[in-house]
Motif scaffolding. Structure first.
Motif, PDB file in Angstrom:
ATOM      1  N   THR A  31       8.971  -6.018  10.280  1.00 60.85           N
ATOM      2  CA  THR A  31       7.974  -6.385   9.146  1.00 60.85           C
ATOM      3  C   THR A  31       8.295  -7.535   7.821  1.00 60.85           C
ATOM      4  O   THR A  31       7.973  -8.033   7.362  1.00 60.85           O
ATOM      5  N   ALA A  32       9.852  -7.464   7.699  1.00 58.84           N
ATOM      6  CA  ALA A  32      10.500  -8.028   6.309  1.00 58.84           C
ATOM      7  C   ALA A  32      10.807  -9.678   6.975  1.00 58.84           C
ATOM      8  O   ALA A  32      10.429 -10.311   5.886  1.00 58.84           O
ATOM      9  N   LYS A  33      10.623 -10.085   8.206  1.00 56.04           N
ATOM     10  CA  LYS A  33      10.746 -11.466   7.976  1.00 56.04           C
ATOM     11  C   LYS A  33       8.946 -12.302   8.092  1.00 56.04           C
ATOM     12  O   LYS A  33       9.150 -13.203   7.809  1.00 56.04           O
ATOM     13  N   GLN A  34       8.650 -11.498   7.980  1.00 58.98           N
ATOM     14  CA  GLN A  34       6.640 -11.621   8.133  1.00 58.98           C
ATOM     15  C   GLN A  34       6.947 -11.376   6.808  1.00 58.98           C
ATOM     16  O   GLN A  34       5.161 -12.078   6.230  1.00 58.98           O
ATOM     17  N   GLY A  35       7.367 -10.604   6.011  1.00 53.31           N
ATOM     18  CA  GLY A  35       6.640 -10.286   4.439  1.00 53.31           C
ATOM     19  C   GLY A  35       5.324  -9.573   5.022  1.00 53.31           C
ATOM     20  O   GLY A  35       5.154  -8.706   3.629  1.00 53.31           O
ATOM     21  N   GLY A  36       5.576  -8.564   5.522  1.00 53.16           N
ATOM     22  CA  GLY A  36       4.233  -7.444   5.477  1.00 53.16           C
ATOM     23  C   GLY A  36       4.357  -6.558   5.008  1.00 53.16           C
ATOM     24  O   GLY A  36       5.885  -6.125   4.222  1.00 53.16           O
ATOM     25  N   GLN A  37       3.212  -5.188   4.708  1.00 58.68           N
ATOM     26  CA  GLN A  37       4.018  -4.349   3.802  1.00 58.68           C
ATOM     27  C   GLN A  37       4.217  -2.781   4.604  1.00 58.68           C
ATOM     28  O   GLN A  37       4.479  -2.774   5.332  1.00 58.68           O
ATOM     29  N   SER A  38       4.327  -2.373   3.878  1.00 56.27           N
ATOM     30  CA  SER A  38       5.787  -0.541   4.239  1.00 56.27           C
ATOM     31  C   SER A  38       4.966   0.111   3.043  1.00 56.27           C
ATOM     32  O   SER A  38       5.287  -0.195   2.336  1.00 56.27           O
ATOM     33  N   ASP A  55      -1.802   1.653   9.239  1.00 59.62           N
ATOM     34  CA  ASP A  55      -0.322   1.436   9.799  1.00 59.62           C
ATOM     35  C   ASP A  55       0.518   0.179   8.666  1.00 59.62           C
ATOM     36  O   ASP A  55       0.768  -0.892   8.380  1.00 59.62           O
ATOM     37  N   LEU A  56       0.594   1.121   7.673  1.00 56.66           N
ATOM     38  CA  LEU A  56       1.988   1.064   7.195  1.00 56.66           C
ATOM     39  C   LEU A  56       2.758   1.504   7.665  1.00 56.66           C
ATOM     40  O   LEU A  56       3.363   2.840   7.990  1.00 56.66           O
ATOM     41  N   PRO A  57       4.077   0.844   7.878  1.00 55.64           N
ATOM     42  CA  PRO A  57       5.385   0.963   8.556  1.00 55.64           C
ATOM     43  C   PRO A  57       6.032   1.862   7.681  1.00 55.64           C
ATOM     44  O   PRO A  57       5.920   1.584   6.588  1.00 55.64           O
ATOM     45  N   THR A  58       6.603   3.282   8.562  1.00 55.73           N
ATOM     46  CA  THR A  58       7.288   4.226   6.626  1.00 55.73           C
ATOM     47  C   THR A  58       8.735   3.601   7.131  1.00 55.73           C
ATOM     48  O   THR A  58       9.793   3.534   7.494  1.00 55.73           O
ATOM     49  N   VAL A  59       9.678   3.555   5.990  1.00 56.99           N
ATOM     50  CA  VAL A  59      10.430   2.973   5.700  1.00 56.99           C
ATOM     51  C   VAL A  59      11.630   4.318   4.975  1.00 56.99           C
ATOM     52  O   VAL A  59      10.729   4.373   3.704  1.00 56.99           O
ATOM     53  N   GLU A 184      -6.600   0.827  -1.639  1.00 57.10           N
ATOM     54  CA  GLU A 184      -6.506   0.109  -3.075  1.00 57.10           C
ATOM     55  C   GLU A 184      -5.118  -0.896  -2.272  1.00 57.10           C
ATOM     56  O   GLU A 184      -5.568  -2.273  -1.989  1.00 57.10           O
ATOM     57  N   VAL A 185      -4.086  -0.591  -1.795  1.00 58.73           N
ATOM     58  CA  VAL A 185      -2.983  -1.835  -1.083  1.00 58.73           C
ATOM     59  C   VAL A 185      -2.998  -2.250  -0.257  1.00 58.73           C
ATOM     60  O   VAL A 185      -2.867  -3.103  -0.474  1.00 58.73           O
ATOM     61  N   THR A 186      -3.943  -0.937   0.875  1.00 55.67           N
ATOM     62  CA  THR A 186      -3.617  -2.390   2.000  1.00 55.67           C
ATOM     63  C   THR A 186      -4.852  -2.688   1.844  1.00 55.67           C
ATOM     64  O   THR A 186      -4.717  -3.464   2.572  1.00 55.67           O
ATOM     65  N   GLY A 187      -6.115  -2.320   1.148  1.00 56.63           N
ATOM     66  CA  GLY A 187      -7.458  -3.040   1.413  1.00 56.63           C
ATOM     67  C   GLY A 187      -8.002  -2.530   2.821  1.00 56.63           C
ATOM     68  O   GLY A 187      -9.197  -3.325   3.064  1.00 56.63           O
ATOM     69  N   LYS A 188      -7.683  -1.621   3.515  1.00 57.11           N
ATOM     70  CA  LYS A 188      -8.448  -1.825   4.647  1.00 57.11           C
ATOM     71  C   LYS A 188      -9.191  -0.130   4.299  1.00 57.11           C
ATOM     72  O   LYS A 188      -9.163   0.985   2.902  1.00 57.11           O
ATOM     73  N   PHE A 190     -10.241   4.286   5.182  1.00 58.04           N
ATOM     74  CA  PHE A 190      -9.693   5.411   6.241  1.00 58.04           C
ATOM     75  C   PHE A 190     -10.592   5.591   7.053  1.00 58.04           C
ATOM     76  O   PHE A 190     -11.674   5.466   6.276  1.00 58.04           O
ATOM     77  N   ASP A 191     -10.123   5.871   8.131  1.00 56.81           N
ATOM     78  CA  ASP A 191     -10.245   5.965   9.455  1.00 56.81           C
ATOM     79  C   ASP A 191     -10.412   7.512  10.131  1.00 56.81           C
ATOM     80  O   ASP A 191      -9.422   7.747  10.372  1.00 56.81           O
ATOM     81  N   ILE A 192     -11.573   7.937  10.401  1.00 57.03           N
ATOM     82  CA  ILE A 192     -11.057   9.768  10.188  1.00 57.03           C
ATOM     83  C   ILE A 192     -10.677   9.528  11.625  1.00 57.03           C
ATOM     84  O   ILE A 192      -9.722  10.572  12.253  1.00 57.03           O
ATOM     85  N   ASP A 193     -11.245   8.612  12.716  1.00 58.00           N
ATOM     86  CA  ASP A 193     -11.029   9.004  13.656  1.00 58.00           C
ATOM     87  C   ASP A 193      -9.605   8.696  14.320  1.00 58.00           C
ATOM     88  O   ASP A 193      -9.292   9.021  15.278  1.00 58.00           O
ATOM     89  N   ARG A 194      -9.277   7.890  14.181  1.00 61.04           N
ATOM     90  CA  ARG A 194      -7.711   7.393  13.742  1.00 61.04           C
ATOM     91  C   ARG A 194      -6.792   8.328  13.010  1.00 61.04           C
ATOM     92  O   ARG A 194      -5.968   8.491  13.934  1.00 61.04           O
ATOM     93  N   PHE A 195      -7.062   8.885  11.992  1.00 62.66           N
ATOM     94  CA  PHE A 195      -6.739  10.011  11.928  1.00 62.66           C
ATOM     95  C   PHE A 195      -6.334  10.707  12.553  1.00 62.66           C
ATOM     96  O   PHE A 195      -5.732  11.593  12.968  1.00 62.66           O
ATOM     97  N   ARG A 196      -7.481  11.684  13.296  1.00 63.55           N
ATOM     98  CA  ARG A 196      -7.209  12.456  13.965  1.00 63.55           C
ATOM     99  C   ARG A 196      -6.102  12.330  15.191  1.00 63.55           C
ATOM    100  O   ARG A 196      -5.195  13.412  15.747  1.00 63.55           O
TER     101      ARG A 196
END
Ligand code: SF4
Length: 429
Positions: A31-38, A55-59, A184-188, A190-196
């Motif tokens: 993630t760091a190499k790709q400059g991805g979000q976390s 899909d936010l990796p947790t640090v 706002e941060v991810t531009g995605k 919220f998916d309730i099915d994924r949440f479940r």
């Protein structure tokens, strides 16, 4: 059971846990190499259940920091942060993280990505000031989830009580704000099915973690709460809400049940069953544990397995038909429980003395962490007033080797075990 099967099962949790832990840091490095979000989060209420949906990796900066101590380089990071201007007497985890940030994420386990946002609870006051450092460094949004704690010893309220319902609604309203912020941060969306699905994996983990802890009531004890427990905690935090995390803990239950059935203990000569209160001494982690195991002492449970798992030890099960309300309820109960393990742990410890057949309690206040250490002396007095149990109070640190005196620790620990041995002889006589 064949020898091959035994060999495959015993110790499997440690092997698989170490592999998962490494793979987690590999993902972060990528993630760091790709400059991805976390998302930067903490062990007492990571809210991974929501962050995963985006899909936010947790640090976990606390875990990154303790890893510098386990790998014996913490002093380099601490010195760097102190040279930069941080005081020697603040939380060592904060300083090791500041140095990691100054090194642009370079860490002994890989590369730590920059944060896109930080999410934290009020479980430790340091969390709030720590997140403000990242806010200044990276100009990111930071989100405080204010979880109502226990107002007085024994005063917790539960489902059905109006106070509890008010607190649950208060947490639920904040979670909705967090979801909006993540959108706002991810531009995605919220998916309730994924949440479940995430909650389902978290349920498997919590249920299994509670069972693993319970299984250590066995004689001999099946795992060491200090050393093995730290491996399990790494997975509990890094993989909450992930399928691999749920499966790992199901397999861990299988291993522990096998060991319990076959009388396979963590030590071959278990003499003394100990409870541990506080945070381990990571700068000399292996040696610290050996000072107890050399006497046949092993740690059967700890408050660390409780607060550093964010209260997952309770085995709380989310209701997938009512996911958001249920998450609010789970967070309220679990984070409150994590705080209770630091501020109101005397009654639970007193109960554990019987449930786990404990022979002694080790209190380990540390210089770096006032949140966990303040009040331990009073709590110790309360436990000793309610149970006939020997206790040991030893001080060092979880990061700073400058305040760890191995010789002094050993003197105190040896004297404690001599006392335990004399007590055993008298009981036998
Ligand atoms: S003060 Fe203690 S609980 Fe708070 S962040 Fe530091 S180590 Fe963790």
């Amino acid at each position: 059971m064949t020898k091959e099967k035994t060999d495959g099962l015993v110790g499997r949790g440690n092997r698989e846990g170490a592999n998962l832990f490494r793979s987690w840091f590999e993902e972060l490095t990528e993630t760091a190499k790709q400059g991805g979000q976390s998302a930067y989060v903490f062990v007492m209420g990571s809210i991974s259940e929501i962050l995963r949906v985006f899909d936010l990796p947790t640090v976990f900066p606390e875990i990154n920091s303790l890893q510098t101590a386990v790998r014996r380089v913490a002093h380099e990071y601490l010195n760097e942060a102190e040279d930069y201007g941080y005081s020697p007497d603040i939380c060592g985890y904060v300083k090791a993280d500041v140095a990691t940030q100054l090194r642009k994420g370079v860490h002994p386990m890989g590369h730590i990505p920059k944060p896109s946002l930080a999410v934290y609870t009020n479980a430790c006051n340091t969390y709030i000031k720590w997140a403000e450092i990242w806010e200044r460094m990276y100009n990111i949004p930071i989100f405080t989830l204010d979880v109502p704690g226990t107002r007085e010893a024994g005063g917790q309220t539960w489902q059905g009580d109006q106070d509890f319902e008010n607190d649950r609604k208060y947490v639920a309203a904040q979670l909705k704000e967090l979801i909006k912020l993540c959108e706002e941060v991810t531009g995605k969306k919220f998916d309730i099915d994924r949440f479940r699905e995430v909650l389902r994996h978290a349920n498997t983990m919590s249920r299994s973690w509670a069972r693993v802890l319970e299984l250590n009531q066995s004689r001999p004890s099946l795992f060491n709460a200090l050393t093995d427990g730290t491996v399990y905690l790494g997975v509990a935090n890094g993989f909450r809400g992930r399928q691999e995390g749920g499966e790992y803990f199901e397999r861990l239950v299988e291993e522990m049940e096998f060991k319990a059935t076959n009388g396979i203990g963590t030590l071959t000569n278990e003499q003394y069953r100990l409870l541990f209160v506080g945070v381990p001494c990571y700068p000399i982690f292996r040696r610290f544990n050996e000072m107890f195991t050399e006497w046949g002492g092993t740690f059967i449970n700890s408050t660390y397995l409780w607060f550093a798992s964010g209260g997952t030890n309770r085995g709380f099960q989310y209701d997938l038909n009512n996911p958001l309300e249920s998450l609010a309820e789970g967070i309220l109960i679990n984070v409150r429980d994590a705080m209770d393990s630091m501020f109101y742990q005397d009654q639970v410890l007193a109960d554990m003395v019987e449930e786990f057949h404990a022979d002694g309690i080790i209190y380990h206040p540390i210089k770096s962490c006032r949140t966990v250490s303040t009040g331990l002396a009073d709590n110790r007095r309360a436990v000793m007033a309610s149970r006939d149990i020997p206790t040991l109070f030893i001080e060092s640190d979880m990061m700073d080797r400058r305040v760890v005196s191995e010789a002094q620790l050993k003197n105190r620990i040896d004297a404690f075990f001599e006392g335990l041995a004399a007590r055993k002889q008298m009981a036998a006589a």
